[in-house]
Each structure stands twice: as structure tokens, then as C-alpha cells.
Design an enzyme around this catalytic site. Sequence first.
Site, PDB file in Angstrom:
ATOM      1  N   GLY A   8       0.842  -1.204   0.000  1.00  0.00           N
ATOM      2  CA  GLY A   8       0.000   0.000   0.000  1.00  0.00           C
ATOM      3  C   GLY A   8       0.870   1.244   0.000  1.00  0.00           C
ATOM      4  O   GLY A   8       0.535   2.269   0.609  1.00  0.00           O
ATOM      5  N   ASP A  34       2.000  -1.825  -4.461  1.00  0.00           N
ATOM      6  CA  ASP A  34       0.640  -1.275  -4.437  1.00  0.00           C
ATOM      7  C   ASP A  34      -0.056  -1.721  -5.710  1.00  0.00           C
ATOM      8  O   ASP A  34       0.611  -2.223  -6.623  1.00  0.00           O
ATOM      9  CB  ASP A  34       0.665   0.273  -4.354  1.00  0.00           C
ATOM     10  CG  ASP A  34      -0.619   0.833  -3.747  1.00  0.00           C
ATOM     11  OD1 ASP A  34      -1.705   0.534  -4.275  1.00  0.00           O
ATOM     12  OD2 ASP A  34      -0.546   1.560  -2.737  1.00  0.00           O
ATOM     13  N   ILE A  35      -1.386  -1.485  -5.793  1.00  0.00           N
ATOM     14  CA  ILE A  35      -2.054  -1.797  -7.064  1.00  0.00           C
ATOM     15  C   ILE A  35      -2.068  -0.572  -7.980  1.00  0.00           C
ATOM     16  O   ILE A  35      -2.471  -0.654  -9.112  1.00  0.00           O
ATOM     17  CB  ILE A  35      -3.505  -2.331  -6.871  1.00  0.00           C
ATOM     18  CG1 ILE A  35      -4.298  -1.434  -5.917  1.00  0.00           C
ATOM     19  CG2 ILE A  35      -3.497  -3.767  -6.405  1.00  0.00           C
ATOM     20  CD1 ILE A  35      -5.776  -1.754  -5.866  1.00  0.00           C
ATOM     21  N   ASP A  52      -0.962  -6.974  -5.987  1.00  0.00           N
ATOM     22  CA  ASP A  52      -2.255  -6.937  -5.306  1.00  0.00           C
ATOM     23  C   ASP A  52      -2.144  -7.685  -3.964  1.00  0.00           C
ATOM     24  O   ASP A  52      -1.798  -8.872  -3.942  1.00  0.00           O
ATOM     25  CB  ASP A  52      -3.300  -7.616  -6.218  1.00  0.00           C
ATOM     26  CG  ASP A  52      -4.707  -7.495  -5.673  1.00  0.00           C
ATOM     27  OD1 ASP A  52      -4.867  -7.104  -4.495  1.00  0.00           O
ATOM     28  OD2 ASP A  52      -5.654  -7.789  -6.433  1.00  0.00           O
ATOM     29  N   TYR A 142     -16.023  -0.353   7.936  1.00  0.00           N
ATOM     30  CA  TYR A 142     -14.590  -0.132   8.168  1.00  0.00           C
ATOM     31  C   TYR A 142     -14.243  -0.400   9.636  1.00  0.00           C
ATOM     32  O   TYR A 142     -13.293  -1.117   9.940  1.00  0.00           O
ATOM     33  CB  TYR A 142     -14.294   1.320   7.782  1.00  0.00           C
ATOM     34  CG  TYR A 142     -12.888   1.801   8.035  1.00  0.00           C
ATOM     35  CD1 TYR A 142     -11.813   1.275   7.343  1.00  0.00           C
ATOM     36  CD2 TYR A 142     -12.647   2.832   8.951  1.00  0.00           C
ATOM     37  CE1 TYR A 142     -10.520   1.749   7.554  1.00  0.00           C
ATOM     38  CE2 TYR A 142     -11.368   3.315   9.168  1.00  0.00           C
ATOM     39  CZ  TYR A 142     -10.313   2.766   8.465  1.00  0.00           C
ATOM     40  OH  TYR A 142      -9.042   3.244   8.684  1.00  0.00           O
ATOM     41  N   LYS A 146     -11.826  -3.233  11.225  1.00  0.00           N
ATOM     42  CA  LYS A 146     -10.644  -2.894  12.035  1.00  0.00           C
ATOM     43  C   LYS A 146     -10.702  -3.602  13.395  1.00  0.00           C
ATOM     44  O   LYS A 146      -9.696  -4.092  13.891  1.00  0.00           O
ATOM     45  CB  LYS A 146     -10.529  -1.372  12.231  1.00  0.00           C
ATOM     46  CG  LYS A 146     -10.099  -0.622  10.958  1.00  0.00           C
ATOM     47  CD  LYS A 146      -8.707  -1.022  10.527  1.00  0.00           C
ATOM     48  CE  LYS A 146      -8.233  -0.338   9.270  1.00  0.00           C
ATOM     49  NZ  LYS A 146      -6.991  -0.894   8.729  1.00  0.00           N
TER      50      LYS A 146
HETATM   51  C1  AKB Z   1     -11.107   7.447   7.939  1.00  0.00           C
HETATM   52  O1  AKB Z   1     -11.591   8.583   8.077  1.00  0.00           O
HETATM   53  O2  AKB Z   1     -11.714   6.482   7.486  1.00  0.00           O
HETATM   54  C2  AKB Z   1      -9.685   7.232   8.406  1.00  0.00           C
HETATM   55  C3  AKB Z   1      -9.610   6.751   9.810  1.00  0.00           C
HETATM   56  C4  AKB Z   1      -9.902   7.657  10.920  1.00  0.00           C
HETATM   57  O3  AKB Z   1      -9.297   5.615  10.032  1.00  0.00           O
HETATM   58  N1  AKB Z   1      -8.927   8.425   8.237  1.00  0.00           N
END
Ligand code: AKB
Length: 316
Positions: A8, A34-35, A52, A142, A146
Amino acid sequence: MEKVLVIGASGQIGSELTMSLRNVYGNENVFATDIKQPPQDVLESGPFQILDAMNDKELIHYVIRHKISQVYHLAAVLSGNAEKIPLQAWEINMKSLLIILDLAKETSLKRLFWPSSIAVFGHSTPKNNTPQLTVTEPNTVYGISKLAGERWCEYYFNKYKVDVRSIRYPGLISYKTEAGGGTTDYAVEIYYEAIKNKNYECFLKEDATLPMMFMPDAIEATIKLMECESSKIKIRSSYNLASISFSPAEIATEIKRHIRDFKITYKPDFRQQIAESWPQSIDDSAAQADWGWKYKYGLSEMTKIMLEEIRKKFRN
Ligand code: AKB
């Protein structure tokens, strides 16, 4: 000599981290993948390959061929973009991490870095001075990826002794490579628009305070954590990391000190809801105690540098 791989390397963190790691370990010892194509300096200063992160076979060949001893795995779909392609984002964020964790277990990889985020927190988390250990009920794709990633990192450390280290980054602000698809991206865009047009339409509300950090601090923290003796790393899920917190109104006021006629307007979109679920400030006392973390840049120092550097970029 360490052989380091940055996965990345064309992204916001990767492009700056690659250059800093090349200063530490030597250009020829830091491999970037990176891609997409990276910035010119990354391309010209050392090895780069299009690769990738989802291609496990190619990745393992690359790691073995170049005798890689440390990996920084930064490839991810950020919060805003992930909401548009939830299942794809989950697949990319999780699969690429599991590939690299398993690769670390199977090969002689010494250390692995993987970024987590303040997105692991949710509405039920205390908003101010958010503790290291607290309620984590994220409600973004997201954030869920995480949080799951943090659990997997700790699992691989406990079960297979994979020396994985991680930081929960706040919003990162930099002038070199623009951010892509995050909720905190406004705090980068605002500087570009202030210089280009002297006005900015913000996609968050004026009082949406979030934890943020200037990129040089984030890079320093990342390398410091990775250089730390293994026995000092007490947290194998991910460390809270803090520096500045501000709202769109506060950053606008700071910009106005340099560009008097700068104007900000507000048109909150779906990212406002994401911002409302995240903390406003972070308690990073564990990072301070375990590996001596301390931030350097405040809002005013950062604003001065951001405006100067973006002006230079436009001149060139
Ligand atoms: C986002 O806004 O998705 C990122 C983060 C805070 O992980 N910058």
C-alpha cells in the site's frame, strides 16, 4: 540488514512511510508495492512493484525472493468508501490482513505492522479521552473490519508468536499524497481548497470534533513502535494514539489567520453520522508508557506547514 516491505505504498500513509523507512534502512532495502503507481519519489528512490495484496501466492513469492524481514501492511478501504461497497470492503480489509498474518506465521518474517483506527469505537464508547480498553461497538463496515482485525492480530501473537504491532490512527493530515475515501479527509481537502479557491464546503458539521494527527507524527510513532523491543509491547491488538483534536470550525479559524478571506460552508453528508459515532479525544497513556510515544505538532504548527507546502506544490 532488515529488508522491509510496504504494502500500500502509493497511499496517504504508505507514500510517506516508504520514504522515511528508506532513510532508516537504505533505499535498496525498502520494497514498495501497491495496485496503483506511487508518487515519483517512491518510484525513483528504490524498488517498487505493482502487486495486489489479495494475491497470496504472488505476495509470498515476493517476500521469500527478497528475504523480507518486516512488513507494513497498509492497504485498506477507508470508512466513507467502505459504506458504499460494504461486502467488498470487508473482503479486502479482512482477507488481505489474514493473508499477511498467515504468511508471517509460515515464513521467517520478524515483524509485522498493521494499522487500526479510531473507527473501532462506536456510539456506546466514552467520547472524551477514550480509554485504551473500553466498549467497542463500531457500526461502520470499516470499523467492524478494524475491530475484527485487532482480534486477529492478538490471536496470531498469542497462538503463533507472530510479532504483530498496531496503532489506532486518528484522522491523518498530510500534503504529499491526498487521502482517499475517509471521514477525516475534510481536514486535508480544506487546505487545498483554501489555497485554490479561498472557500470550502465541508461534508461534516461545524462542531464535529475528531481526533487528528499530522503525518510526520504518525510516521514517527509507527517507526518507533516497530523499532521497540518486543517485550515492551504489551498490547497486541492495537494502541490508542493521540495528538490534536479539532472541529471543522476550529481548523477554519486557524486557516483564516493565514488567509483572511477564507470562507467555510457546511453541507453534511452520510459521513457526518460516521463522525458522530467516533471519539472526540483519545487517551494514549498506554503508548506513552510502553514505548515512549509523544506527539510534536499542534494545530497551528501543522496549518502553517500544510499551507506552505501546498502553495509550493501548486507553484511547481
Ligand atoms: C477514515 O476517516 O476512514 C480514516 C480513519 C480515521 O481511520 N482516516
